[in-house]
Enzyme design. Structure first.
Site, short mmCIF file in Angstrom:
data_model
loop_
_atom_site.label_atom_id
_atom_site.label_comp_id
_atom_site.label_asym_id
_atom_site.label_seq_id
_atom_site.Cartn_x
_atom_site.Cartn_y
_atom_site.Cartn_z
CG HIS A 1 -4.75 7.97 10.08
ND1 HIS A 1 -5.36 6.81 10.51
CD2 HIS A 1 -3.89 7.60 9.10
CE1 HIS A 1 -4.89 5.79 9.83
NE2 HIS A 1 -4.00 6.24 8.95
CE LYS B 1 -7.25 -3.10 7.67
NZ LYS B 1 -5.78 -3.32 7.53
N GLY C 1 -0.63 4.69 -1.24
CA GLY C 1 -1.73 5.31 -0.52
C GLY C 1 -1.26 6.48 0.35
CD GLN C 2 -4.11 9.87 4.69
OE1 GLN C 2 -4.69 10.93 4.65
NE2 GLN C 2 -4.47 8.90 5.52
CB THR D 1 -9.49 -0.14 11.13
OG1 THR D 1 -10.49 0.88 11.09
CG2 THR D 1 -10.19 -1.48 10.97
CG LEU E 1 -2.65 -7.23 -0.46
CD1 LEU E 1 -3.61 -6.45 0.43
CD2 LEU E 1 -1.45 -7.70 0.36
CD GLU F 1 -15.29 2.03 10.60
OE1 GLU F 1 -16.33 1.35 10.68
OE2 GLU F 1 -15.29 3.28 10.61
CE1 TYR G 1 -10.56 -1.67 6.00
CE2 TYR G 1 -11.66 -0.29 7.63
CZ TYR G 1 -10.50 -0.72 6.99
OH TYR G 1 -9.28 -0.18 7.35
CD GLN H 1 -12.65 -1.39 -0.08
OE1 GLN H 1 -12.38 -0.20 -0.18
NE2 GLN H 1 -13.60 -1.84 0.71
CB SER H 2 -8.78 1.11 3.50
OG SER H 2 -8.48 2.09 2.52
N GLY I 1 0.81 -1.21 0.00
CA GLY I 1 0.00 0.00 0.00
C GLY I 1 0.84 1.26 0.00
CB ILE I 2 4.31 1.92 -1.19
CG1 ILE I 2 5.37 2.99 -0.88
CG2 ILE I 2 4.21 1.64 -2.69
CD1 ILE I 2 6.78 2.56 -1.24
#
Length: 323
Positions: free
Chosen positions: A184, A158, A11-12, A130, A64, A132, A154, A88-89, A8-9
């Site tokens: 965040h 997780k 991504g944010q 997370t 993945l 969640e 999700y 998938q976030s 996931g490099i």
């Protein structure tokens, strides 16, 4: 030179973590998916720098749901540290694509753990958990001992991944850490995430590029922090003497309505004139009372969030004005 591998490099969090690790002298490797688009906008300043890319930063195609490519990259690099951020976030989207969400987020983590188990020298692993997975918790705030009770696909995925990390740490002695990450945000947040959507809309309306903002339930509350603070927490947890789980949060609850009001105030507009409720954006099940207790992270790692909620929204909105 320490080697780090980031899933996931692009991504944010992955982009901020890459900058942090490069500043600390790491050689950084990242897994990227093979897609028709080569957009890696969050990394473009690093990707286009010949002094960095190909020398201390390397990208590798892997996914993945493709164990062969993941195993090949993992064994080729033999990293000292593995930061597992991919999956998938998007919570709302997980109701639309529950199977692929679980395959990437839950089974993708299990595949990584199994591959690490076969390595002669497994890397230290950070897994991005997370809030969640707590769903509708009985206690408030939540800490590392709070039972999981997810209310979204999700969150379910997780919860599976987080518990898998714990099991492999206890059973096989792996140095595997769960960072239970509360929301965040930053200007690098995906455009389909609520905070970014609101800040983008406020700026676009101010600039005359958009007429109104359509939004779902503005009464929903979250524990929102600043993404660069949270990647610092990831690194600290993985470089602690022992592998443990940590909650990373601000300990403060704020509503979507506050995000709306602050972002529009930042651009000097009255939000009431431009914001409309749209039932299409209502979620089937909405987590409640999700606020984290970061006391353990503060006590053990010396970590605390530096940028507070109001400043976060202001920075995000001003970044949209600048384009």
């Amino acid at each position: 030179m320490l080697k780090a591998l980031i899933t996931g490099i692009t991504g944010q969090d992955g982009s901020y973590l890459t900058e942090l690790l490069l500043d600390k002298g790491y050689e950084v490797h990242g897994m990227v998916r093979r897609t028709s688009s080569l957009d890696r906008s969050r990394l473009v300043h690093l990707y286009s720098d010949p002094a960095i890319y190909g020398k201390r930063l390397f990208l590798h195609y892997a996914d993945l749901d493709d164990p062969t490519t993941m195993r090949r990259v993992l064994h080729k690099i033999a990293p000292d540290e593995l930061y597992h951020l991919a999956g998938q976030s998007h919570v709302g989207l997980s109701f639309e694509i529950p199977e692929s969400t679980c395959d990437l987020t839950a089974m993708g983590t299990l595949r990584l753990l199994e591959m690490m188990r076969d390595m002669p020298r497994p890397p230290r692993m950070f897994h991005a958990g997370t809030s969640e997975m707590f769903g509708k918790p009985a206690q408030m705030p939540q800490d590392e001992t709070t039972p999981m009770d997810p209310v979204s696909p999700y969150g379910i995925a997780k919860a599976f991944a987080t518990q898998s990390v714990r099991v492999y740490r206890q059973t096989y002695g792996m140095f595997a850490v769960n960072g239970i990450m509360y929301n965040h945000e930053s200007p690098r947040r995906g455009e389909n995430f609520l905070t970014r959507k609101v800040c983008m809309a406020a700026a676009a309306i101010k600039l005359g590029k958009q007429k109104e903002l359509l939004i779902g339930d503005t009464s929903a509350k979250r524990d929102w922090g600043w993404a660069p603070d949270y990647v610092q927490a990831m690194w600290r947890s993985l470089n602690h003497a022992t592998a443990e789980d940590f909650v990373f949060a601000t300990g403060e609850l704020h509503s979507v309505q506050e995000v709306v009001e602050l972002s529009f105030a930042t651009v000097g507009l009255e939000w009431e004139k431009y914001v409309r409720r749209d039932e299409r954006f209502m979620r089937p099940a909405e987590p409640q009372r999700l606020v984290g207790n970061p006391a353990k992270a503060a006590r053990v790692l010396g970590w605390k969030p530096e940028v507070r909620f109001t400043e976060m929204v202001r920075r995000m909105t001003e970044a949209e004005l600048k384009g």
